[in-house]
Scaffold this active site. Structure first.
Site, PDB file in Angstrom:
ATOM      1  N   ARG A 258      39.219  38.741  46.681  1.00  0.00           N
ATOM      2  CA  ARG A 258      40.542  38.804  47.322  1.00  0.00           C
ATOM      3  C   ARG A 258      40.426  39.020  48.832  1.00  0.00           C
ATOM      4  O   ARG A 258      41.273  38.581  49.590  1.00  0.00           O
ATOM      5  CB  ARG A 258      41.361  39.939  46.708  1.00  0.00           C
TER       6      ARG A 258
ATOM      7  N   ASP B  34      21.909  40.212  30.516  1.00  0.00           N
ATOM      8  CA  ASP B  34      21.370  41.556  30.342  1.00  0.00           C
ATOM      9  C   ASP B  34      20.079  41.536  31.145  1.00  0.00           C
ATOM     10  O   ASP B  34      19.102  40.898  30.734  1.00  0.00           O
ATOM     11  CB  ASP B  34      21.080  41.855  28.867  1.00  0.00           C
ATOM     12  N   HIS B  35      20.077  42.174  32.314  1.00  0.00           N
ATOM     13  CA  HIS B  35      18.953  41.936  33.216  1.00  0.00           C
ATOM     14  C   HIS B  35      17.623  42.424  32.653  1.00  0.00           C
ATOM     15  O   HIS B  35      16.567  42.007  33.106  1.00  0.00           O
ATOM     16  CB  HIS B  35      19.238  42.466  34.631  1.00  0.00           C
TER      17      HIS B  35
ATOM     18  N   LYS C  90      13.334  40.751  32.747  1.00  0.00           N
ATOM     19  CA  LYS C  90      12.145  41.437  33.276  1.00  0.00           C
ATOM     20  C   LYS C  90      10.896  40.794  32.684  1.00  0.00           C
ATOM     21  O   LYS C  90      10.781  40.647  31.456  1.00  0.00           O
ATOM     22  CB  LYS C  90      12.184  42.935  32.926  1.00  0.00           C
TER      23      LYS C  90
ATOM     24  N   GLU D 224      15.391  57.557  34.122  1.00  0.00           N
ATOM     25  CA  GLU D 224      15.653  57.347  35.550  1.00  0.00           C
ATOM     26  C   GLU D 224      15.634  58.694  36.255  1.00  0.00           C
ATOM     27  O   GLU D 224      16.136  59.689  35.707  1.00  0.00           O
ATOM     28  CB  GLU D 224      17.028  56.709  35.742  1.00  0.00           C
TER      29      GLU D 224
ATOM     30  N   ASP E  14      26.069  52.416  28.861  1.00  0.00           N
ATOM     31  CA  ASP E  14      25.453  51.903  30.091  1.00  0.00           C
ATOM     32  C   ASP E  14      24.031  51.397  29.845  1.00  0.00           C
ATOM     33  O   ASP E  14      23.619  50.397  30.433  1.00  0.00           O
ATOM     34  CB  ASP E  14      25.426  53.028  31.142  1.00  0.00           C
TER      35      ASP E  14
ATOM     36  N   HIS F  37      20.704  47.267  27.166  1.00  0.00           N
ATOM     37  CA  HIS F  37      19.300  47.137  27.568  1.00  0.00           C
ATOM     38  C   HIS F  37      18.309  47.642  26.498  1.00  0.00           C
ATOM     39  O   HIS F  37      17.370  46.961  26.139  1.00  0.00           O
ATOM     40  CB  HIS F  37      19.033  47.921  28.849  1.00  0.00           C
TER      41      HIS F  37
ATOM     42  N   LYS G 145      19.631  59.927  32.961  1.00  0.00           N
ATOM     43  CA  LYS G 145      19.586  60.005  34.421  1.00  0.00           C
ATOM     44  C   LYS G 145      19.074  61.399  34.778  1.00  0.00           C
ATOM     45  O   LYS G 145      19.227  62.349  34.006  1.00  0.00           O
ATOM     46  CB  LYS G 145      20.996  59.841  34.992  1.00  0.00           C
TER      47      LYS G 145
HETATM   48  P1  NDP Z   1      32.238  46.099  43.134  1.00  0.00           P
HETATM   49  O1  NDP Z   1      33.362  47.011  42.846  1.00  0.00           O
HETATM   50  O2  NDP Z   1      31.325  46.415  44.252  1.00  0.00           O
HETATM   51  O3  NDP Z   1      32.824  44.635  43.393  1.00  0.00           O
HETATM   52  C1  NDP Z   1      33.857  44.075  42.640  1.00  0.00           C
HETATM   53  C2  NDP Z   1      34.191  42.734  43.226  1.00  0.00           C
HETATM   54  O4  NDP Z   1      35.267  42.169  42.520  1.00  0.00           O
HETATM   55  C3  NDP Z   1      34.580  42.777  44.680  1.00  0.00           C
HETATM   56  O5  NDP Z   1      34.059  41.625  45.313  1.00  0.00           O
HETATM   57  C4  NDP Z   1      36.106  42.695  44.620  1.00  0.00           C
HETATM   58  O6  NDP Z   1      36.512  42.136  45.830  1.00  0.00           O
HETATM   59  C5  NDP Z   1      36.256  41.741  43.465  1.00  0.00           C
HETATM   60  N1  NDP Z   1      37.572  41.747  42.810  1.00  0.00           N
HETATM   61  C6  NDP Z   1      38.268  40.641  42.501  1.00  0.00           C
HETATM   62  N2  NDP Z   1      39.417  40.953  41.914  1.00  0.00           N
HETATM   63  C7  NDP Z   1      39.454  42.288  41.828  1.00  0.00           C
HETATM   64  C8  NDP Z   1      40.393  43.185  41.295  1.00  0.00           C
HETATM   65  N3  NDP Z   1      41.510  42.771  40.721  1.00  0.00           N
HETATM   66  N4  NDP Z   1      40.105  44.499  41.369  1.00  0.00           N
HETATM   67  C9  NDP Z   1      38.965  44.941  41.954  1.00  0.00           C
HETATM   68  N5  NDP Z   1      38.042  44.108  42.465  1.00  0.00           N
HETATM   69  C10 NDP Z   1      38.281  42.801  42.408  1.00  0.00           C
HETATM   70  O7  NDP Z   1      31.440  45.932  41.764  1.00  0.00           O
HETATM   71  P2  NDP Z   1      29.913  45.508  41.550  1.00  0.00           P
HETATM   72  O8  NDP Z   1      29.602  44.388  42.447  1.00  0.00           O
HETATM   73  O9  NDP Z   1      29.070  46.721  41.581  1.00  0.00           O
HETATM   74  O10 NDP Z   1      29.930  45.048  40.027  1.00  0.00           O
HETATM   75  C11 NDP Z   1      30.507  43.852  39.611  1.00  0.00           C
HETATM   76  C12 NDP Z   1      30.321  43.734  38.116  1.00  0.00           C
HETATM   77  O11 NDP Z   1      28.931  43.691  37.822  1.00  0.00           O
HETATM   78  C13 NDP Z   1      30.891  44.928  37.358  1.00  0.00           C
HETATM   79  O12 NDP Z   1      31.502  44.487  36.175  1.00  0.00           O
HETATM   80  C14 NDP Z   1      29.675  45.770  37.047  1.00  0.00           C
HETATM   81  O13 NDP Z   1      29.840  46.466  35.826  1.00  0.00           O
HETATM   82  C15 NDP Z   1      28.591  44.713  36.916  1.00  0.00           C
HETATM   83  N6  NDP Z   1      27.268  45.241  37.225  1.00  0.00           N
HETATM   84  C16 NDP Z   1      27.011  45.753  38.469  1.00  0.00           C
HETATM   85  C17 NDP Z   1      25.732  46.231  38.760  1.00  0.00           C
HETATM   86  C18 NDP Z   1      25.407  46.739  40.113  1.00  0.00           C
HETATM   87  O14 NDP Z   1      24.228  47.086  40.332  1.00  0.00           O
HETATM   88  N7  NDP Z   1      26.342  46.782  41.063  1.00  0.00           N
HETATM   89  C19 NDP Z   1      24.626  46.216  37.736  1.00  0.00           C
HETATM   90  C20 NDP Z   1      25.032  45.603  36.501  1.00  0.00           C
HETATM   91  C21 NDP Z   1      26.294  45.158  36.267  1.00  0.00           C
HETATM   92  P3  NDP Z   1      37.987  42.177  46.435  1.00  0.00           P
HETATM   93  O15 NDP Z   1      38.432  43.584  46.421  1.00  0.00           O
HETATM   94  O16 NDP Z   1      37.751  41.584  47.783  1.00  0.00           O
HETATM   95  O17 NDP Z   1      38.774  41.270  45.550  1.00  0.00           O
HETATM   96  C1  BG6 Z   2      22.238  49.091  34.862  1.00  0.00           C
HETATM   97  C2  BG6 Z   2      22.944  50.384  34.641  1.00  0.00           C
HETATM   98  O1  BG6 Z   2      22.659  48.117  33.960  1.00  0.00           O
HETATM   99  O2  BG6 Z   2      20.836  49.311  34.683  1.00  0.00           O
HETATM  100  C3  BG6 Z   2      22.446  51.433  35.604  1.00  0.00           C
HETATM  101  O3  BG6 Z   2      24.346  50.187  34.847  1.00  0.00           O
HETATM  102  C4  BG6 Z   2      20.958  51.584  35.498  1.00  0.00           C
HETATM  103  O4  BG6 Z   2      23.066  52.691  35.373  1.00  0.00           O
HETATM  104  C5  BG6 Z   2      20.284  50.228  35.603  1.00  0.00           C
HETATM  105  O5  BG6 Z   2      20.531  52.419  36.562  1.00  0.00           O
HETATM  106  C6  BG6 Z   2      18.805  50.340  35.312  1.00  0.00           C
HETATM  107  O6  BG6 Z   2      18.184  49.124  35.603  1.00  0.00           O
HETATM  108  P1  BG6 Z   2      16.690  49.078  36.075  1.00  0.00           P
HETATM  109  O7  BG6 Z   2      16.383  47.622  36.189  1.00  0.00           O
HETATM  110  O8  BG6 Z   2      16.619  49.804  37.374  1.00  0.00           O
HETATM  111  O9  BG6 Z   2      15.910  49.775  35.009  1.00  0.00           O
END
Ligand code: NDP
Ligand code: BG6
Length: 494
Positions: free
Chosen positions: A46, A179-180, A184, A218, A237, A242, A342
Site C-alpha cells: 500500500r 517452509d524454509h 535448507k 534459539e 511458530d 518446521h 527461544k
Molecule cells: P511486515 O509486517 O514487515 O510486512 C507486511 C507487508 O505487507 C508490508 O509490505 C505491508 O506494506 C504489506 N501489506 C499489504 N497490505 C497490508 C495490510 N492490509 N495490512 C498490513 N500490511 C499490509 O511482515 P513480514 O515481511 O515480516 O512478513 C510477511 C509475511 O511473511 C508474514 O505473514 C509473516 O508471517 C511471514 N514470515 C515472515 C518472516 C520474517 O522473517 N519476516 C519469516 C517467515 C514468515 P504496506 O503497509 O505498505 O501495505
Molecule cells: C521462523 C520463525 O519461521 O523460523 C522464527 O517464525 C524463527 O520465530 C525462525 O526464529 C527460525 O529459522 P532459522 O532458519 O533461523 O532456524
C-alpha cells in the site's frame, strides 16, 4: 537448471521479509547466473514508492545484507519495479494488469508470473481472489504460480478454509506453500544420507533405534516480533511446520523416485501415522515453558512478558517439548522427543538418533550409547559416537566420535533456503514445498495441544539462557533418557 523467464510479483514488498530475505536471495541467484536477464520483480504494497525510490530501498537491503556496491548490483536493481495497490480493494488490483503486460513485453517473459504472498496472513485468501477478478490467475498465457508464506492457517479449520478459498482461483499445481526448513541444504542431505547409503538404512527402524531427539533451539528472544509471536507461540511458530517437516524427513519411507508427488506422498503418509494425542495423553507428553529475565554473560536479558508487544498476562509458550510416536511398521514403540525454544543457551538445530545398546554388556556396564548426530545448523555436519577401549589395562570403554563437517564439501555457490526455494518455484519444482495434505496432517496432530493451551494448560517458567523448564528433563527421564546438551560447535574433543 536455471529459472524460466518470468516476472516475480511480491505482495508485501515494503515489509521485513522482502527486505531481509527475498531481495537478497534473488540478488544472489542473479549474481551466480541462476536468473536469466529476462526477469523482473514488481513490488506491491500500500505504501507509495516510485520504481526509483523502491530500487533505492532495495539497494539498501542488499548492502545491509553484506553485498558490495557494484555494476552487477546496479544491473540487478534495474530489474526492480513497484506498484502501490490498496491490497484490500479488489478494483485497485486492476492497476497490475497494464504494469504486468508492460513488464512481460519488455522482458519477453511469455506471461510467466510468480506471485509471492509476503503480507499479513489475513490477506492470503484475499489476494488470489483479487488477482482472479482481473484474470491474472489464468495459465492461458504463461504459467501463474503462487508462493504462500507461513503461517498457512491458524489451526486445522482455518487452514482448510484458506485452502478452499485459494483453490477457487488457483489449482493445487500452482500453489507453493513455503517452509524454509525444507530449503535448507542439510535438511535435504538427511534424505541422501538415509537413502543412498547401505550403511544406515538397514538400521533405521524400531529394531535398532532406541529413541530420536529433534532440537530446534534459539538463543535469541522474540525481539520486535512480540505482537506476532504472542498469537502464535512455539507450537505454531516452529513445531507445527518446521520441526514436523524435519521429523517427517527422519521418519519417512524412501520415495520411489525423487519428484514432487513421490516425495510428498511419503511425507504425508508418515505425518498421518503420528500417534494422535488426546486431552488426557497430551498432559503426560507435553511440556510448555516461557522464559523469564536473567543475566547472561553479565547482561540483563528481558523476560518474555517484558518484551515489546507482549501482553503483561500472556501465557504464550516460548518453549515446547513433546514426546510423540509414529504408528507404523518401521517406528512402532520408538519415542521421538522434539523440543524447541527461544532464549536457550545456544542456537542449534539437530537430530540425534540413539541406537539400542548391545544385548549383553560384555566389556563394561556403562558403555556409551551409539549415537548419530545430524547437525542442521550451525556448524552443519554429522557425528557418529560409539565406544572404544580406554587405553591401558582392562577393557573399559569410552565414547569417541567420527565427525564430518559439511563445510568440507561446501561449494562457493551453495544456495541458502530462500534462494533454493525461489529458484525451485521459478522452475516449477514443488518437491520442497508443503502439500495441502501434509499441512492438514500437521494441524490435525497439534489440535489437542492447541486445545490444551487454550484451556489453560500449564506453562512453566524457565530462566533465559537455560535449557528450558526442569519438567522437560523429567518428561524424558521418565523413560530413563536424557536430552543432549549441544553446544554451538559440534566437534567433540576426544
Ligand atoms: P511486515 O509486517 O514487515 O510486512 C507486511 C507487508 O505487507 C508490508 O509490505 C505491508 O506494506 C504489506 N501489506 C499489504 N497490505 C497490508 C495490510 N492490509 N495490512 C498490513 N500490511 C499490509 O511482515 P513480514 O515481511 O515480516 O512478513 C510477511 C509475511 O511473511 C508474514 O505473514 C509473516 O508471517 C511471514 N514470515 C515472515 C518472516 C520474517 O522473517 N519476516 C519469516 C517467515 C514468515 P504496506 O503497509 O505498505 O501495505
Ligand atoms: C521462523 C520463525 O519461521 O523460523 C522464527 O517464525 C524463527 O520465530 C525462525 O526464529 C527460525 O529459522 P532459522 O532458519 O533461523 O532456524
Amino acid at each position: 537448471m536455471n529459472a524460466d523467464n518470468n516476472c516475480i510479483v511480491i505482495f508485501g514488498a515494503s515489509g521485513d521479509l522482502t527486505y531481509r530475505k527475498l531481495i537478497p536471495a534473488l540478488y544472489d541467484l542473479y549474481s551466480i547466473g541462476r536468473l536469466t536477464e529476462n526477469f523482473s520483480v514488481l513490488g506491491v504494497a500500500r505504501s507509495e514508492f516510485s520504481d526509483e525510490t523502491f530500487r533505492e530501498k532495495m539497494r539498501g537491503a542488499l548492502l545491509e545484507a553484506g553485498n558490495e556496491s557494484s555494476e552487477m548490483l546496479e544491473k540487478f536493481c534495474s530489474h526492480l519495479y513497484y506498484q502501490a495497490v490498496n491490497t484490500s480493494d479488489s478494483n485497485d488490483y486492476g492497476k497490475l494488469v497494464p504494469r504486468l503486460a508492460e513488464l512481460h513485453e519488455l522482458y519477453q517473459t511469455q506471461g510467466n508470473t510468480l506471485y509471492y504472498l509476503s503480507t499479513p496472513p489475513s490477506l492470503y485468501g484475499i489476494i488470489p481472489e483479487c488477482l482472479a477478478a482481473h484474470g491474472l490467475n489464468t495459465e492461458e498465457n504463461g504459467w501463474k504460480r503462487l508462493i504462500v508464506e507461513k503461517p498457512f492457517g491458524y489451526d486445522i479449520e482455518t487452514a482448510k478454509a484458506l485452502d478452499i478459498q485459494i483453490h477457487h482461483y488457483f489449482a493445487e499445481h500452482q500453489i507453493y506453500r513455503i517452509d524454509h526448513y525444507l530449503g535448507k541444504e542439510t535438511v535435504q542431505n538427511l534424505l541422501v544420507l538415509r537413502f543412498s547409503n547401505g550403511l544406515f538404512e538397514p538400521l533405521w527402524n524400531r529394531n535398532f533405534i532406541d529413541y530420536v531427539e529433534i532440537t530446534g533451539a534459539e538463543a535469541i528472544g522474540v525481539g520486535d516480533r512480540g505482537g506476532y509471536y504472542d498469537g502464535s507461540g512455539a507450537m505454531r511458530d516452529m513445531f507445527q511446520n518446521h520441526l514436523l517437516q524435519v521429523l517427517a524427513m527422519v521418519a519417512m519411507e524412501p520415495p520411489a523416485i525423487i519428484n514432487a508427488d513421490s516425495m510428498r506422498d511419503e511425507v504425508a503418509k508418515v505425518l498421518h501415522c503420528l500417534h494422535p494425542l488426546n486431552t488426557e495423553t497430551v498432559k503426560h507428553n507435553l511440556v510448555l515453558g516461557q522464559y523469564t529475565s536473567a543475566e547472561i554473560n553479565g547482561e540483563k536479558v528481558k523476560g518474555y512478558l517484558e518484551e515489546k508487544g507482549v501482553p503483561a498476562e500472556s501465557s504464550t509458550e516460548t518453549y515446547m517439548a513433546l514426546r510423540c510416536e509414529i504408528d507404523n511398521w518401521r517406528w512402532a514403540g520408538v519415542p521421538f522427543y522434539v523440543r524447541s525454544g527461544k532464549r536457550l543457551p545456544t542456537r542449534v538445530t539437530e537430530i540425534v538418533i540413539h541406537f539400542k545398546t548391545t544385548p549383553h554388556p560384555v566389556f563394561s556396564q556403562n558403555a556409551p550409547d551409539n549415537k548419530l548426530i545430524i547437525r542442521i545448523q550451525p556448524d552443519e555436519g554429522i557425528s557418529m559416537r560409539f565406544g572404544l577401549k580406554k587405553p591401558g589395562s582392562g577393557f573399559d570403554s569410552k565414547e569417541v566420535s567420527m565427525d564430518f563437517s559439511y563445510a568440507d564439501l561446501a561449494s562457493p555457490n551453495l544456495l541458502t533456503a530462500y534462494e533454493r526455494l525461489l529458484l525451485d518455484a521459478m522452475k516449477g519444482d514443488a518437491t520442497l514445498f508443503a502439500r495441502t495434505d501434509a499441512v492438514h496432517a500437521c494441524w490435525k496432530f497439534v489440535e489437542p495441544i492447541l486445545a490444551y493451551k487454550k484451556n489453560g494448560g500449564r506453562v512453566y517458567d524457565y530462566e533465559a539462557g537455560t535449557w528450558g523448564p526442569k519438567e522437560a528433563d523429567r518428561l524424558i527421564a521418565k523413560e530413563g533418557k536424557v536430552w543432549r546438551r549441544p553446544s554451538g560447535k559440534m566437534k567433540k574433543k576426544v
